[in-house]
Design a protein around this motif. Structure first.
Motif, short mmCIF file in Angstrom:
data_model
loop_
_atom_site.label_atom_id
_atom_site.label_comp_id
_atom_site.label_asym_id
_atom_site.label_seq_id
_atom_site.Cartn_x
_atom_site.Cartn_y
_atom_site.Cartn_z
N VAL A 1 -4.65 1.68 -13.16
CA VAL A 1 -3.79 2.86 -14.06
C VAL A 1 -3.15 3.65 -12.92
CG1 VAL A 1 -4.35 5.04 -15.13
CG2 VAL A 1 -5.15 2.93 -16.11
N LEU A 2 -3.81 4.17 -11.75
CA LEU A 2 -3.30 5.08 -10.82
C LEU A 2 -2.27 4.37 -10.00
CD1 LEU A 2 -6.81 6.69 -9.97
CD2 LEU A 2 -4.78 7.78 -10.81
N THR A 3 -2.30 3.12 -9.73
CA THR A 3 -1.19 2.54 -9.02
C THR A 3 -0.11 1.66 -9.72
OG1 THR A 3 -2.72 0.46 -8.80
CG2 THR A 3 -2.78 2.17 -6.98
N ASN A 4 -0.25 1.74 -11.09
CA ASN A 4 0.70 0.90 -11.91
C ASN A 4 1.24 1.61 -13.18
OD1 ASN A 4 0.97 -2.37 -10.90
ND2 ASN A 4 -1.32 -1.40 -10.62
N PHE A 5 1.49 2.98 -12.81
CA PHE A 5 1.73 3.75 -13.99
C PHE A 5 1.10 3.72 -15.38
CE2 PHE A 5 5.51 3.64 -11.01
CZ PHE A 5 5.56 5.03 -10.71
N GLY A 6 -0.15 3.33 -15.18
CA GLY A 6 -0.83 2.99 -16.39
C GLY A 6 -1.16 4.10 -17.33
N LEU A 7 -1.79 3.80 -18.54
CA LEU A 7 -2.01 4.79 -19.78
C LEU A 7 -0.67 5.82 -19.94
CD1 LEU A 7 -5.64 5.76 -18.95
CD2 LEU A 7 -4.88 4.38 -20.85
N PHE B 1 0.82 -1.06 0.09
CA PHE B 1 -0.06 0.01 0.04
C PHE B 1 0.79 1.33 0.28
CE2 PHE B 1 -3.64 -2.76 0.87
CZ PHE B 1 -4.66 -2.29 0.25
N LEU B 2 2.00 1.17 0.47
CA LEU B 2 2.86 2.41 0.59
C LEU B 2 3.48 2.43 -0.73
CD1 LEU B 2 4.48 4.62 1.84
CD2 LEU B 2 6.52 2.82 2.38
N ALA B 3 3.79 1.53 -1.52
CA ALA B 3 4.09 1.75 -3.03
C ALA B 3 3.05 2.12 -3.91
CB ALA B 3 4.72 0.24 -3.46
N TRP B 4 1.80 1.67 -3.40
CA TRP B 4 0.66 2.06 -4.66
C TRP B 4 0.36 3.61 -4.15
CZ3 TRP B 4 -3.17 -2.56 -3.41
CH2 TRP B 4 -2.86 -3.19 -4.33
N THR B 5 0.63 4.11 -2.83
CA THR B 5 0.60 5.41 -2.25
C THR B 5 1.40 6.27 -3.10
OG1 THR B 5 -0.29 4.80 -0.18
CG2 THR B 5 0.45 6.90 -0.37
N THR B 6 2.72 5.76 -3.16
CA THR B 6 3.82 6.52 -3.82
C THR B 6 3.59 6.71 -5.39
OG1 THR B 6 5.15 5.40 -2.15
CG2 THR B 6 6.44 6.57 -4.08
N ILE C 1 0.54 6.75 -6.56
CA ILE C 1 -0.65 7.65 -7.05
C ILE C 1 -0.04 9.13 -6.58
CG2 ILE C 1 -1.88 7.36 -4.96
CD1 ILE C 1 -4.30 7.56 -6.50
N GLY C 2 0.97 9.26 -5.72
CA GLY C 2 1.31 10.49 -5.42
C GLY C 2 2.00 11.13 -6.35
N MET D 1 0.37 15.68 -2.78
CA MET D 1 1.67 15.51 -3.49
C MET D 1 2.70 14.97 -2.54
SD MET D 1 3.22 19.09 -4.96
CE MET D 1 4.04 20.13 -3.56
N TYR D 2 2.50 15.31 -1.13
CA TYR D 2 3.18 15.16 -0.03
C TYR D 2 3.02 13.47 0.17
CZ TYR D 2 3.99 19.96 0.25
OH TYR D 2 4.21 21.26 -0.10
N TYR D 3 2.05 12.88 -0.18
CA TYR D 3 1.67 11.35 -0.19
C TYR D 3 2.99 10.70 -0.38
CZ TYR D 3 -3.26 12.16 0.69
OH TYR D 3 -4.61 12.73 1.21
N PHE D 4 3.52 11.26 -1.93
CA PHE D 4 4.68 10.82 -2.31
C PHE D 4 5.80 10.77 -1.59
CE2 PHE D 4 8.58 10.90 -4.88
CZ PHE D 4 8.42 9.84 -5.92
#
Length: 511
Positions: free
Chosen positions: A362-368, A169-174, A176-177, A189-192
Motif C-alpha cells: 500500500v505504501l509503495t504502490n499508491f494502495g487503498l 528503492f528510490l521509486a518506493w521512497t518517492t 511513500i514520501g 516529506m523531503y524524502y520525496f
C-alpha cells in the motif's frame, strides 16, 4: 485538437490547460484568475482573509500561502475531518463572493462524502490520525536508508547491476514520501525530493489538483501529460497517435523525473524566485556518491542512471495504479446526476486486489487509493480502520466497491490511451432515473448462457447495479450503453434488462 469540453454539467473549461509551458505555478495562476476568490481564500460562496492565520495553521503555513486567491472548498472539506477548522472560519469572514463557484461539486450534509466522513472520524477515534503511524515512519526510514546505501554501493563498485535495485528503492521512497506531503509538515516529506521532483510542486499539482478533480479537465496530472499521453476520450484524436503513445509510454515513464526536475528549477528561479531547503535535497545523493566514486563526473553519471531507473518504476506504478481504464470515469464520459465530491472521487478510482492487503505494498504502490482520495491527510496505515465505514456508505449510496487486479489496470490504462468515444457506464445513471426510464420499456426475452448474454452482437454483463420492486419479486436492473452502427455516433442507446430465473429480459430506449 479542439479545446476539450467537460462532460460534467456545470464544469467550466480550465484555462490552465491552454498554457503552452505547464507548471504548478501556472496552475495556481489559472486558479486565481478563475475562482472568483478576489485575492482572498474562498470556501463555498464566502471569502475569508487567512493571512493572519497562516503561521498558526496546524498543517503548516505553506498550505495557506499557496492557496491564496483560490477556491479551497474541496481541500478544506477533505483535509479537515473534525469541525474545529469550520468553527474558526467566522472569525476570518470578509464577505460573500461576487460570483458563483465555477464547479457544481456538492458537500451536502446527508450526501455520500459527509456521511462517510462522519463514520470515518468515529472509526479513527482511537488513533492520532493527524500524524503518521510508527509503522509508516519505520518503513519510510528503511526505504530511504536502503536507497542511500545502494546509491553509495553503485558509486563505489560502479556496478550497473546495482543501479536497478537502487532505482527501485528510490521509486518506493518517492511513493511513500508522497504520503507525508499530504499531511502537516514533517522532515520526511523531503524524502520525496530525492527523486528530483518537488514536494512543494506536488502539493499543488497532486494534492490541490489531481486529488480534488481526478480525471477531469481540472486535473493537472491529466493535462500535463498531453499530448504525449491523452487519457480523456476524444473523437478528434487519432488511433495512430494513441498507438504511438502506447509504444512511447515506457520512455515517458523513464524521463519523468528529468522533465519534472527541469520544470522544478525553472519555477524556482523564474516563477517563485525563491530557493528553499527542499530544492537542495535532490543533490544529496550525487554529492554523497561523489565521495565514493573515482570522480564527480562518474558519480553524476551513475546518479543520473539511478534517477532514470527510479523514474521508470515510479511512473509505471503511478500511471497504472488506479485511475485509467475504460470502466473508470474520464471527463468526456457521460456523468451521473449526483455531484457529491466523494462520488466524483470514487468514479475516477478503482481499488486493487493483493496490493491493498499489505501495508508495505500500500505504501509503495499508491494502495487503498479510493480511501486515500477521500481521506488524503490520513496515514495509509490507518486507512484500513475506515474500510467498514467505507463499504457501508458505498452500499447505502449504490457505489461499486469492485476491485481490479493490477494486471487489469495495466491493460486498461493502455486501452484508455486509444479511447476515442466517450463511455456511458451503468453506475453513472442514478437509481431513480433508471427506475423511471425502465418502467415503460418494451422487453424481449432471450436465453441466459452462463454469466453473460449477447444481443444483436453486443455482450451485456449481468452485474446487478440497482433494484426495483415488481410485485413480490425483486428484479435486478442494469443499464449499459453501446454505439450502434446504424445510428449516428452521437446518439446513445441504452439497453436495460432484468434477470429472472433462467431468462433475461432486455429493452432499449434513448436517453
Amino acid at each position: 485538437m479542439e479545446k476539450s469540453k467537460s462532460s460534467i454539467p456545470g464544469f467550466e473549461n480550465f484555462p490552465g490547460r491552454e498554457v503552452k509551458f505547464k507548471t504548478p505555478y501556472t496552475f495556481l495562476e489559472a486558479r486565481r484568475k478563475t475562482d472568483g476568490a478576489e485575492g482572498l481564500w474562498r470556501i463555498r460562496n464566502n471569502l475569508y482573509d487567512l493571512e493572519g492565520f497562516a503561521k498558526f495553521h496546524p498543517g503548516g503555513e505553506e498550505w495557506i500561502r499557496l492557496t491564496k486567491g483560490t477556491d479551497i472548498t474541496e481541500i478544506f472539506e477533505s483535509h479537515h475531518l473534525t469541525d474545529k477548522a469550520a468553527k474558526l472560519l467566522p472569525k476570518y469572514l470578509v464577505r460573500e463572493a461576487a460570483s458563483p463557484r465555477k464547479l457544481p461539486i456538492t458537500f451536502e450534509t446527508n450526501g455520500f462524502f459527509s456521511t462517510f466522513k462522519r463514520r470515518a472520524l468515529d472509526a479513527l477515534k482511537h488513533v492520532d490520525f493527524h500524524r503518521p503511524s510508527r509503522k509508516t515512519n519505520f518503513i519510510a526510514d528503511f526505504l530511504v536508508g536502503t536507497t542511500v546505501l545502494l546509491s553509495l554501493a553503485v558509486a563505489y563498485t560502479q556496478s550497473y547491476l546495482i543501479v536497478v535495485p537502487a532505482g527501485i528503492f528510490l521509486a518506493w521512497t518517492t511513493v511513500i514520501g508522497h504520503n507525508y506531503f499530504h499531511m502537516r509538515n514533517t522532515f520526511r516529506m523531503y524524502y520525496f525530493d530525492l527523486s528530483t521532483m518537488s514536494s512543494k510542486d506536488w502539493r499543488i499539482t497532486h494534492a490541490m489538483s489531481h486529488h480534488v478533480y481526478p480525471n477531469t479537465l481540472w486535473d493537472y496530472e491529466i493535462y500535463s501529460f498531453e499530448p504525449f499521453l491523452f487519457w480523456l476520450p476524444d473523437p478528434t484524436k487519432s488511433t495512430l497517435s494513441g498507438v504511438v503513445s502506447q509504444l512511447a509510454s515506457p520512455l515517458i515513464w523513464a524521463l519523468g523525473f528529468y522533465e519534472q526536475a527541469i520544470k522544478r528549477y525553472y519555477s524556482v528561479f523564474l516563477e517563485y524566485k525563491r530557493f528553499e531547503f527542499r530544492d537542495a535535497v535532490p543533490f544529496f545523493l550525487p554529492m554523497s556518491m561523489s565521495l565514493f566514486a573515482p570522480s564527480v563526473l562518474v558519480a553524476v553519471k551513475l546518479w543520473l542512471l539511478i534517477i532514470l531507473a527510479g523514474s521508470f518504476v515510479f511512473f509505471m506504478i503511478g500511471v497504472n495504479a488506479a485511475h485509467h481504464h475504460p470502466d473508470i470515469f474520464h471527463d468526456g464520459d457521460i456523468y451521473r446526476d449526483d455531484f457529491d465530491w466523494g462520488i466524483l472521487e470514487l468514479d475516477a478510482v478503482r481499488e486493487r486486489t493483493v496490493i491493498d492487503d499489505s501495508d508495505f505494498l500500500v505504501l509503495t504502490n499508491f494502495g487503498l487509493h479510493g480511501l486515500h482520495h477521500l481521506l488524503p491527510t490520513v496515514d495509509h496505515c490507518y486507512l484500513p480502520l475506515c474500510e467498514k465505514a467505507f463499504k457501508k456508505t458505498c452500499k447505502e449510496f449504490g457505489i461499486s466497491t469492485e476491485k481490479f487486479s493490477q494486471w487489469e489496470l495495466v491493460k486498461g490504462q493502455f486501452k484508455q490511451i486509444v479511447q476515442l468515444e466517450p463511455q456511458s457506464k451503468p453506475e453513472l445513471l442514478s437509481k431513480e432515473k433508471f427506475q423511471k426510464s425502465a418502467c415503460n420499456l418494451p422487453f424481449i426475452c432471450i436465453s441466459l448462457f452462463g454469466n453473460l448474454i449477447s444481443w444483436q452482437g453486443f455482450t451485456i454483463g449481468l452485474q446487478v447495479e440497482a433494484w426495483r420492486e415488481c410485485g413480490t419479486i425483486q428484479l435486478g436492473l442494469e443499464r449499459r450503453s453501446v454505439w450502434l452502427e446504424n445510428f449516428r455516433k452521437d446518439q446513445c442507446y441504452y439497453y436495460y434488462y432484468f434477470h429472472l430465473g433462467s431468462f433475461t429480459a432486455v429493452g432499449h430506449g434513448s436517453p
